[in-house]
Motif scaffolding. Sequence first.
Motif, PDB file in Angstrom:
ATOM      1  N   LYS A 122       0.841  -1.197   0.000  1.00 29.90           N
ATOM      2  CA  LYS A 122       0.000   0.000   0.000  1.00 29.90           C
ATOM      3  C   LYS A 122       0.869   1.238   0.000  1.00 29.90           C
ATOM      4  O   LYS A 122       2.061   1.190   0.135  1.00 29.90           O
ATOM      5  CB  LYS A 122      -0.864   0.000   1.259  1.00 29.90           C
ATOM      6  N   TYR A 170     -13.646   2.015 -15.214  1.00 31.29           N
ATOM      7  CA  TYR A 170     -12.451   1.869 -14.405  1.00 31.29           C
ATOM      8  C   TYR A 170     -12.123   3.135 -13.630  1.00 31.29           C
ATOM      9  O   TYR A 170     -10.978   3.421 -13.357  1.00 31.29           O
ATOM     10  CB  TYR A 170     -11.263   1.503 -15.307  1.00 31.29           C
ATOM     11  N   GLY A 172     -12.701   3.621 -10.685  1.00 31.01           N
ATOM     12  CA  GLY A 172     -12.272   3.261  -9.342  1.00 31.01           C
ATOM     13  C   GLY A 172     -13.133   3.850  -8.250  1.00 31.01           C
ATOM     14  O   GLY A 172     -12.738   3.889  -7.087  1.00 31.01           O
ATOM     15  N   SER A 184     -20.792   0.704  -7.933  1.00 22.73           N
ATOM     16  CA  SER A 184     -19.579   1.106  -8.638  1.00 22.73           C
ATOM     17  C   SER A 184     -20.008   2.073  -9.729  1.00 22.73           C
ATOM     18  O   SER A 184     -20.980   1.829 -10.427  1.00 22.73           O
ATOM     19  CB  SER A 184     -18.913  -0.131  -9.225  1.00 22.73           C
TER      20      SER A 184
ATOM     21  N   ALA B 215     -12.075  -8.334 -10.589  1.00 21.51           N
ATOM     22  CA  ALA B 215     -11.904  -7.798  -9.247  1.00 21.51           C
ATOM     23  C   ALA B 215     -10.574  -7.108  -9.042  1.00 21.51           C
ATOM     24  O   ALA B 215     -10.377  -6.483  -8.002  1.00 21.51           O
ATOM     25  CB  ALA B 215     -12.076  -8.908  -8.213  1.00 21.51           C
ATOM     26  N   ASN B 216      -9.638  -7.211  -9.994  1.00 21.78           N
ATOM     27  CA  ASN B 216      -8.388  -6.476  -9.806  1.00 21.78           C
ATOM     28  C   ASN B 216      -8.613  -4.990 -10.023  1.00 21.78           C
ATOM     29  O   ASN B 216      -7.877  -4.148  -9.516  1.00 21.78           O
ATOM     30  CB  ASN B 216      -7.284  -7.002 -10.732  1.00 21.78           C
ATOM     31  N   LYS B 219     -12.605  -3.582  -7.256  1.00 27.49           N
ATOM     32  CA  LYS B 219     -12.279  -4.430  -6.110  1.00 27.49           C
ATOM     33  C   LYS B 219     -13.479  -4.708  -5.220  1.00 27.49           C
ATOM     34  O   LYS B 219     -13.680  -5.820  -4.769  1.00 27.49           O
ATOM     35  CB  LYS B 219     -11.174  -3.761  -5.282  1.00 27.49           C
ATOM     36  N   ASP B 222     -16.851  -6.518  -7.748  1.00 27.90           N
ATOM     37  CA  ASP B 222     -16.608  -7.910  -8.122  1.00 27.90           C
ATOM     38  C   ASP B 222     -15.999  -8.690  -6.971  1.00 27.90           C
ATOM     39  O   ASP B 222     -16.090  -9.918  -6.919  1.00 27.90           O
ATOM     40  CB  ASP B 222     -15.720  -7.970  -9.366  1.00 27.90           C
ATOM     41  N   GLY B 223     -15.378  -7.993  -6.038  1.00 25.31           N
ATOM     42  CA  GLY B 223     -14.861  -8.670  -4.856  1.00 25.31           C
ATOM     43  C   GLY B 223     -15.983  -9.299  -4.066  1.00 25.31           C
ATOM     44  O   GLY B 223     -15.866 -10.433  -3.575  1.00 25.31           O
TER      45      GLY B 223
END
Lengths: 379, 380
Positions: A122, A170, A172, A184, B215-216, B219, B222-223
């Motif tokens: 991390k 993506y 995040g 998400s 999941a990469n 996270k 999908d985790g």
Amino acid sequence: MASQILRRVLRSRSVEQISTALIESPNSIGFISSPVRTISTSASSTQPIRATLFPGDGIGPEIADSVKQVFNAAEVPIEWEEHFVGDKVDPRTESFLTWESLESVRRNRVGLKGPMATPIGKGHRSLNLTLRKELGLYANVRPCYSLPGYRTRYDDVNLVTIRENTEGEYSGLEHQVVRGVVESLKIITRQASLRVAEYAFHYAKTHGRQKVSAIHKANIMRKTDGLFLKCCREVAEKYPEITYEEVIIDNCCMMLVKNPTLFDVLVMPNLYGDIISDLCAGLIGGLGLTPSCNIGEGGIALAEAVHGSAPDIAGKNLANPTALLLSSVAMLRHLELHDKADQIHDAILKTIADGKYRTVDLGGTSSTTDFTKAVCNNL
Amino acid sequence: MARRTLPILKQLLHSSRGSSSDHLIARLGLSCLESKRTVTYMPRPGDGAPRAVTLVPGDGIGPLVTGAVEQVMEAMHAPVYFERYEVHGDMTKVPQEVIDSIRKNKVCLKGGLATPVGGGVSSLNVQLRKELDLYASLVNCFNLPGLPTRHENVDIVVIRENTEGEYSGLEHEVVPGVVESLKVITKFCSERIAKYAFEYAYLNNRKKVTAVHKANIMKLADGLFLESCREVATKYPGIKYNEIIVDNCCMQLVSKPEQFDVMVTPNLYGNLVANTAAGIAGGTGVMPGGNVGADHAIFEQGASAGNVGNEKLVQQKKANPVALLLSSAMMLRHLQFPSFADRLETAVKRVISEEKYRTKDLGGGSTTQEVVDAVIANLD
């Protein structure tokens, strides 16, 4: 031979001038930051173009050497600036990539990157993410074409996938709403979609491609993919000589596995691009043979090899340098050095087609150096 | 007695005609062997009463292929009768009477419903699935004998979560030029789809279940899906479980599809993986599939790409009915009429392997009606 003496003289001179501005020494991995090397270009009179080279980890340095040898033999006017990934987190970039490396790419506008293994832990960003964010790499271009001489189940693939690289699924941005429910966010903006569509059509025009297909799922995700499609349509109007079509992604997957010749240039948002570009790589023989190039703001191009760093065969001279070589060809095309690009490209294809010097992953027994020598001979 | 007469019959027929006798012999041989099948399914008294099934012809090639199914069911005298309802892709929502009928009958057979692209009406397929809570979508992709494809030994079942994930339909424009779409993953839905997948593998003697994810990058979302799959996997120690990232999965499907058995995926990846698998195994024209929930089931063509066909196919009446016929065989088994299902499947497989009556997508030139007639002729 004269060039070798010249090189040695230059090197001995520049050793005294090792700039301290270069990387804080990454000693533990065993890589020594090398001084800037100049390739003598006694034959050509063009100013050598500087390019950043990230050899990467694992098999990276071997295949980067391959590229340098081939470029030498073809007398390509490129001057490499090598940079390595450090083992300390640079606070200016929050990752193992140093500020100097990034500045070098920004200055030179072109780069070549080998496979990098992101260290687990991390407190730092992933290397690919750092590169993408800092350099504004918004489009990932992957030309996929069947290599003559290496037969897969699909022999007539010739397409290019262009994937939007910054937003989409993506981003995040995830969070847990309540226990057991996760959300998400997928974000599509007009600006990013226009940018990648512009690049896709520009690429099609400069490389003589006839058709651009936008891949989407706008029948279900109406607003997000609908916005992406609207932007593509706007750009399509500016290029009337290029055919434009829209294909739903499940249809596209099916058509790709049945008949890949139906497609020419594919432009798509982030997630679909990830999946489709890997699918196309699978059609031609895997990631070990696929070139890739990232385009950034202001015309920056960072070509890279998308395969892993293969630590189990690192240092054994067994790696296949094809992916990195083909990516360097893509880089040359971006620099408009088309004759050199074609020369090297043909040499690579001829070597693989001949079948005599093939590395282990293609079913042969040659080493990296043998393969490289064969390519140089075929120039 | 059949065992003794078979070689005598073969000799008789050999001496008479040329190559047409081989076909005849093969068929006789096959049918003789099949009639020796022992009956192990013992029905309850009254199970043979005809069952009502809702039929939704749909758009495009839908009416053509559902008509084909009706004809074949008639010819077999199967104990099902159809209640037809017209639904078209441009309606704003599925009519209430159709939903009531499905709730009453519990089983439905459906042609494709066209979804307009880019705005306007929300997909009716998705609406139906959410209303009736059909949370598992199943596509069985396998190589048909006699149909050559680039890949062999393909036998994949893709089980896809059908209600949430990327298809939640929750989108909004934040500011002009920026649009957000929500992908929702819940533990409840992930758990029940994982349970269905493992139960399917257990009941159908499948050896491996693969979870497909990303999941990469995603996270948390999908985790959560993976966590649920792992929990359920511990309850089925006899079934192997592994995980694969979706882009790697597509690459492997194209190069080595024989490594996959049952795949369980969230909504969007399932769509892509199912269509890719259908493409490598013979095309969307031949893959059966269905959507199932706790109380209801809708059977339709497996892979969703192109299941409405195009104008030309409709006009020339050359749509491929095989997918819907195999799906209706799945429906017959679901209704607990296994021998009818077996007869239908054998007939269809025979027609495909004989290579005479094939529609355009399989490389032939027959019309839908010709294929249907061939299937009916091959029913025993």
